[in-house]
Design a protein around this motif. Structure first.
Motif, mmCIF file in Angstrom:
data_model
loop_
_atom_site.group_PDB
_atom_site.id
_atom_site.type_symbol
_atom_site.label_atom_id
_atom_site.label_comp_id
_atom_site.label_asym_id
_atom_site.label_seq_id
_atom_site.Cartn_x
_atom_site.Cartn_y
_atom_site.Cartn_z
ATOM 1 N N GLN A 109 0.836 -1.192 0.000
ATOM 2 C CA GLN A 109 0.000 0.000 0.000
ATOM 3 C C GLN A 109 0.879 1.252 0.000
ATOM 4 O OE1 GLN A 109 -3.125 -0.778 -0.427
ATOM 5 N NE2 GLN A 109 -3.568 1.378 -0.770
ATOM 6 N N LYS A 112 2.127 2.200 -3.336
ATOM 7 C CA LYS A 112 1.029 2.738 -4.139
ATOM 8 C C LYS A 112 0.810 4.217 -3.829
ATOM 9 C CE LYS A 112 -2.072 -0.222 -4.888
ATOM 10 N NZ LYS A 112 -3.108 -1.108 -4.348
ATOM 11 N N ALA A 117 -0.595 3.617 -8.456
ATOM 12 C CA ALA A 117 -1.018 2.234 -8.670
ATOM 13 C C ALA A 117 -0.658 1.727 -10.056
ATOM 14 C CB ALA A 117 -2.521 2.119 -8.460
ATOM 15 N N ALA A 118 -0.467 2.626 -11.018
ATOM 16 C CA ALA A 118 -0.199 2.187 -12.389
ATOM 17 C C ALA A 118 1.199 1.587 -12.481
ATOM 18 C CB ALA A 118 -0.328 3.367 -13.340
ATOM 19 N N PRO A 119 1.373 0.538 -13.326
ATOM 20 C CA PRO A 119 2.692 -0.071 -13.464
ATOM 21 C C PRO A 119 3.721 0.925 -14.011
ATOM 22 C CG PRO A 119 1.033 -1.255 -14.763
ATOM 23 C CD PRO A 119 0.352 -0.103 -14.145
ATOM 24 N N LEU A 120 4.951 0.800 -13.554
ATOM 25 C CA LEU A 120 6.030 1.673 -14.026
ATOM 26 C C LEU A 120 7.069 0.808 -14.739
ATOM 27 C CD1 LEU A 120 6.503 3.757 -10.781
ATOM 28 C CD2 LEU A 120 5.268 4.422 -12.824
ATOM 29 N N SER A 121 8.088 1.471 -15.293
ATOM 30 C CA SER A 121 9.124 0.683 -15.957
ATOM 31 C C SER A 121 10.448 1.419 -15.950
ATOM 32 C CB SER A 121 8.707 0.367 -17.387
ATOM 33 O OG SER A 121 8.740 1.542 -18.149
ATOM 34 N N VAL A 122 11.496 0.671 -16.187
ATOM 35 C CA VAL A 122 12.846 1.209 -16.324
ATOM 36 C C VAL A 122 13.299 0.875 -17.738
ATOM 37 C CG1 VAL A 122 15.231 0.964 -15.545
ATOM 38 C CG2 VAL A 122 13.372 0.841 -13.898
ATOM 39 N N ALA A 211 13.694 -4.956 -13.190
ATOM 40 C CA ALA A 211 12.853 -3.814 -13.569
ATOM 41 C C ALA A 211 12.824 -3.528 -15.071
ATOM 42 C CB ALA A 211 13.277 -2.570 -12.787
ATOM 43 N N PRO A 212 13.942 -3.650 -15.806
ATOM 44 C CA PRO A 212 13.848 -3.363 -17.245
ATOM 45 C C PRO A 212 13.062 -4.405 -18.044
ATOM 46 C CG PRO A 212 16.088 -3.067 -16.482
ATOM 47 C CD PRO A 212 15.347 -3.751 -15.381
ATOM 48 N N ILE A 213 12.902 -5.630 -17.530
ATOM 49 C CA ILE A 213 12.138 -6.604 -18.330
ATOM 50 C C ILE A 213 10.742 -6.854 -17.785
ATOM 51 C CG2 ILE A 213 13.965 -7.880 -19.512
ATOM 52 C CD1 ILE A 213 14.011 -9.879 -17.300
ATOM 53 N N LEU A 214 10.532 -6.595 -16.497
ATOM 54 C CA LEU A 214 9.204 -6.843 -15.927
ATOM 55 C C LEU A 214 8.545 -5.518 -15.562
ATOM 56 C CD1 LEU A 214 9.984 -9.835 -13.545
ATOM 57 C CD2 LEU A 214 9.297 -9.877 -15.929
ATOM 58 N N SER A 215 7.209 -5.539 -15.452
ATOM 59 C CA SER A 215 6.531 -4.310 -15.059
ATOM 60 C C SER A 215 6.696 -4.125 -13.558
ATOM 61 C CB SER A 215 5.048 -4.372 -15.432
ATOM 62 O OG SER A 215 4.328 -5.118 -14.497
ATOM 63 N N GLU A 217 5.230 -2.947 -10.323
ATOM 64 C CA GLU A 217 3.895 -2.625 -9.830
ATOM 65 C C GLU A 217 3.735 -3.138 -8.405
ATOM 66 O OE1 GLU A 217 1.025 -4.735 -12.163
ATOM 67 O OE2 GLU A 217 2.319 -6.453 -12.387
ATOM 68 N N SER A 223 4.342 -12.890 -5.996
ATOM 69 C CA SER A 223 4.400 -14.136 -6.761
ATOM 70 C C SER A 223 5.814 -14.706 -6.747
ATOM 71 C CB SER A 223 3.914 -13.917 -8.192
ATOM 72 O OG SER A 223 4.489 -12.771 -8.735
ATOM 73 N N ALA B 41 -6.116 -1.019 -9.326
ATOM 74 C CA ALA B 41 -6.389 0.324 -8.824
ATOM 75 C C ALA B 41 -6.204 1.420 -9.869
ATOM 76 C CB ALA B 41 -5.516 0.611 -7.608
ATOM 77 N N ALA B 42 -5.263 1.222 -10.812
ATOM 78 C CA ALA B 42 -5.023 2.258 -11.818
ATOM 79 C C ALA B 42 -6.280 2.481 -12.667
ATOM 80 C CB ALA B 42 -3.850 1.876 -12.704
ATOM 81 N N VAL B 228 1.969 -5.161 -19.631
ATOM 82 C CA VAL B 228 3.201 -4.368 -19.563
ATOM 83 C C VAL B 228 4.406 -5.274 -19.787
ATOM 84 C CG1 VAL B 228 4.651 -2.937 -18.088
ATOM 85 C CG2 VAL B 228 2.180 -2.652 -18.050
ATOM 86 N N ASN B 229 4.414 -6.409 -19.087
ATOM 87 C CA ASN B 229 5.519 -7.344 -19.246
ATOM 88 C C ASN B 229 5.613 -7.853 -20.684
ATOM 89 O OD1 ASN B 229 6.404 -7.225 -16.629
ATOM 90 N ND2 ASN B 229 5.126 -8.900 -15.929
ATOM 91 N N LYS B 232 6.743 -5.075 -23.254
ATOM 92 C CA LYS B 232 8.166 -4.717 -23.114
ATOM 93 C C LYS B 232 9.050 -5.821 -23.681
ATOM 94 C CE LYS B 232 9.717 -2.891 -19.179
ATOM 95 N NZ LYS B 232 9.818 -2.747 -17.705
ATOM 96 N N GLN B 233 8.690 -7.067 -23.321
ATOM 97 C CA GLN B 233 9.511 -8.193 -23.760
ATOM 98 C C GLN B 233 9.351 -8.441 -25.261
ATOM 99 O OE1 GLN B 233 8.158 -11.141 -21.001
ATOM 100 N NE2 GLN B 233 8.877 -9.953 -19.253
ATOM 101 N N GLN B 236 11.719 -6.079 -26.752
ATOM 102 C CA GLN B 236 13.105 -6.504 -26.506
ATOM 103 C C GLN B 236 13.477 -7.723 -27.346
ATOM 104 O OE1 GLN B 236 13.276 -6.985 -22.245
ATOM 105 N NE2 GLN B 236 12.924 -4.802 -21.922
ATOM 106 N N SER B 254 -3.929 3.153 -19.287
ATOM 107 C CA SER B 254 -3.509 2.764 -17.936
ATOM 108 C C SER B 254 -2.169 2.041 -17.952
ATOM 109 C CB SER B 254 -4.575 1.882 -17.288
ATOM 110 O OG SER B 254 -4.595 0.607 -17.887
ATOM 111 N N ALA B 258 3.872 2.842 -18.581
ATOM 112 C CA ALA B 258 4.940 1.881 -18.293
ATOM 113 C C ALA B 258 5.501 1.263 -19.574
ATOM 114 C CB ALA B 258 4.430 0.776 -17.373
#
Lengths: 308, 390
Positions: A109, A112, A117-122, A211-215, A217, A223, B41-42, B228-229, B232-233, B236, B254, B258
């Protein structure tokens, strides 16, 4: 199924295994040496990823951002140790599970609120974009090679520390019999703190590298935490070598199962039922492996010495 | 004495007048049910903010009546949603409930809301059940019937003459519905139909398979972090721009912050996009970006339309008191939708146009979907024939 596809899938499995190893190594150390169940290990992985997002954006350099993220992950880990974990070492496992589960909710939380809450990325660092050509028609992303390489380097470093240094010797001794180590005049609190700080940094490193390959969040650590527990159960609790072997097994079984199970089942089933069974079977394959290991070797494949 | 009496009388009359005025201006009670915690939530924030934006624009009133909004976080847990929503509708007369994002939550809250006599407007979830046999006179949808979005991509793939398709969705009911929806209009060969675990993070093995089977087109339904995953992949792995990528709920406003450049050129299906060429939509996008600093997606648009729908119906019915009158006015859909064209079918679901949308980078560096071409015109869902309402 072609040879080139098989090679790429094996690489994918290795890369997942390496990522799992980075998370599981810290978890197995903390669990093995301190007998402490840290469910919050997954959120430390998540924090590593979020810190990487912030620092890479701030500095504009992936390497610099990674270093700063690691430092920040270490500081947060130590703060958590001081505020929360320290008070739980003497308590029983149920208290530890409850308290660290509470931390998961709090930190999920928390990120967030801070990051949204929105996914971010590198972005993938400039010098690691593109793909490497292995042989005709086989391309593999450079960044994933870098991930495998850095994971192997960390594994080597860990092996050196655990097997060849005095701290490592104490670690191994602590994993076998913590009270005896304490009785021999070793400051077990200090050892615990070092172990904990190191585990946190490894989780943070895994998060930042992912971080560069996965979202990135909230909840991304949950998991991977489950998989990390599977890894240390398969490998043997408290054992770095076990974590390494376990992680590679889980990574390879999961990846190869997901990609070839359908084709395998289609040899003796109709396509739709192969699809349904394949999807179900491949997602439980690693748990079947874990059950099998527990049946044959309940202490794991490569358990820490003196533990049974 | 007389002056004192007059004073009392004056005060009394004044109080009475004030009371009647207050009665006339008694606020409409509206519950906004949305997911504000957890992975969804987004989307939920866009729903809440889109609705609030319309109310703010109208000076805190809808149809001339002040509104009192209660925001309820359904936590994406049907049991939690039912508990909170039941408590809310039983706690006093509620005029409208607007929400939620996800169909499983709608299934849980529909009965308590409709039993209470409130009008339920879904600004996103549009399950097939409530479009057919389970339709209700007090239930309206301002989004679409869920299957239609997937059908847009299937129809487009068929029209383009793509021979071999690789399709992938998460391994749960909505994923299966999605791929079935795609196949309603797509009649080519399905190279592979993949159901990935809902917790998938790494799609490297699926991407390696796509690269080796070389399909003409890929269709994906991978909402939220999954998308998103994957995207991106996808980039790549060097597949961006090589194989046409069609998707539903996988590249939208939304997830674009990302996915960024990795998503540029990928296709989705929707009823609207932020570059929709009409004055009301342009004003909405500008106002939303000014207020919330992000590009609004369909979730915000549909919630905004839900508020404008309520506004039009309450205005025409002269208040929210007479439910039959309000319902009759709602059915007319006499409001200016951000989509332009909008009307209701007999089952309370919209009849509208659907577009293929394409991700683009705007001059200001932000990302949005843009309308590429119209795929369906005045498209109604086929479930309406099972609905007893006329």
């Amino acid at each position: 199924m072609t040879t080139s596809l098989l090679i790429v899938q094996i690489l994918n499995g290795l890369q997942l295994g390496i990522l799992l190893f980075l998370v599981a190594a810290g978890l197995t150390l903390v669990f093995g040496v301190m007998d402490f169940i840290n469910l919050a290990h997954g959120v430390q992985y998540m924090l590593g990823a979020y810190l990487a997002v912030t620092f890479v954006a701030l500095t504009g350099s992936f390497v610099l951002g990674l270093v700063l993220a690691l430092a920040a992950a270490l500081v947060i880990g130590l703060a958590l140790e001081f505020l929360v974990f320290r008070h739980l070492y003497e308590r029983d496992h149920l208290d530890q599970v409850l308290a660290t589960f509470g931390l998961i909710l709090l930190l999920n939380q928390g990120v967030k609120i801070v990051w949204g809450a929105a996914p971010l990325s590198v972005p993938v660092p400039e010098f690691l974009t593109g793909s490497v050509r292995l042989m005709d028609g086989i391309l593999y992303p450079t960044y994933r090679f870098a991930l495998i390489g850095s994971g192997l380097a960390v594994a080597g470093l860990l092996w050196f520390i655990v097997e060849k240094t005095r701290t490592g010797m104490l670690l191994r001794a602590g994993a076998s019999n913590a009270s005896m180590v304490s009785a021999l005049g070793v400051d077990i609190r200090k050892l615990f703190m070092i172990v904990f700080a190191f585990g946190t940094m490894l989780a943070g490193f895994a998060g930042a590298m992912a971080a560069p390959i996965l979202s990135v969040e909230p909840g991304m650590g949950d998991s991977i935490l489950i998989l990390a527990f599977v890894v240390i159960v398969v490998g043997g609790i408290g054992s770095i070598r076990g974590a390494f072997v376990g992680a590679l097994i889980v990574g390879l079984v999961d990846t190869l199962g997901r990609s070839f199970m359908n084709d395998l089942l289609r040899l003796f089933m109709s396509a739709p039922s192969a699809r349904a069974t394949g999807a179900a079977l491949s997602s439980m394959l690693i748990y079947l492996v874990m059950a099998m290991v527990l049946f044959v070797r309940p202490e794991g494949l490569l358990p820490a010495k003196g533990r049974s | 004495m007389i002056s004192k009496f007059a004073l009392c009388l004056g005060a009394g009359l004044f109080a009475l007048a004030a009371a009647t005025a207050a009665q006339a201006q008694e606020p409409m009670k509206i519950g906004v049910v949305s997911v504000l915690t957890g992975p969804g939530a987004a989307l939920g924030q866009q729903l809440r903010d889109g609705f609030q934006l319309a109310v703010d624009k109208n000076g805190g009133k809808l149809g001339g009546v002040p509104v009192q909004i209660t925001v309820i976080d359904d936590e994406l847990k049907p049991d939690v949603a039912v508990g909170k929503v039941r408590g809310f509708v039983e706690g006093g007369k509620v005029d409208f409930v607007v929400g939620p994002i996800f169909s499983n939550i709608l299934g849980a809250i529909a009965k308590p809301v409709l039993d209470s006599g409130a009008i339920l407007i879904s600004p996103n979830a549009g399950p097939s059940t409530m479009a057919g046999k389970a339709c209700h006179e007090n239930f309206f949808v301002t989004s679409y019937q869920n299957d239609q979005v997937h059908e847009v991509l299937g129809k487009y793939a068929q029209d383009q003459g793509f021979k071999r398709a690789y399709i992938i969705a998460p391994n749960y009911q909505a994923g299966k519905d999605s791929l079935a929806g795609f196949k309603n209009h797509y009649k080519g060969e399905i190279v592979d139909e993949v159901y990935a675990p809902l917790t998938s993070m790494d799609f490297a093995s699926d991407l390696a398979k796509i690269a080796s089977t070389k399909p003409d087109v890929v269709f994906a339904f991978l909402p939220g972090g999954l998308g998103v995953n994957f995207v991106k992949q996808w980039s790549q792995a060097g597949l961006q721009g090589k194989i046409p990528f069609l998707s539903a709920f996988t590249v939208d406003e939304s997830t674009l912050p990302a996915q960024q450049d990795a998503a540029v050129g990928l296709f989705g299906g929707m009823t609207w996009a932020p570059n929709m060429d009409n004055p009301q939509s342009k004003a909405f996008v500008a106002a939303y970006e000014a207020a919330y600093k992000i590009v609004p997606g369909s979730y915000a648009m549909q919630a905004y339309d839900a508020a404008m729908l309520i506004d039009s119906a309450v205005k025409a019915a002269g208040g929210a008191g007479d439910k039959a009158k309000v319902r009759a006015e709602l059915k007319k859909a006499n409001f200016t939708s951000l989509r332009g064209k909008f009307k209701f079918n007999t089952n309370g679901y919209p009849i509208q146009d659907f577009y293929l949308v394409k991700v683009a980078k705007r001059p200001d560096g932000k990302f949005q979907t843009e309308i590429a071409q119209k795929v369906f015109t005045d498209y109604a869902d086929p479930h309406a024939k099972d609905c007893a309402l006329k």
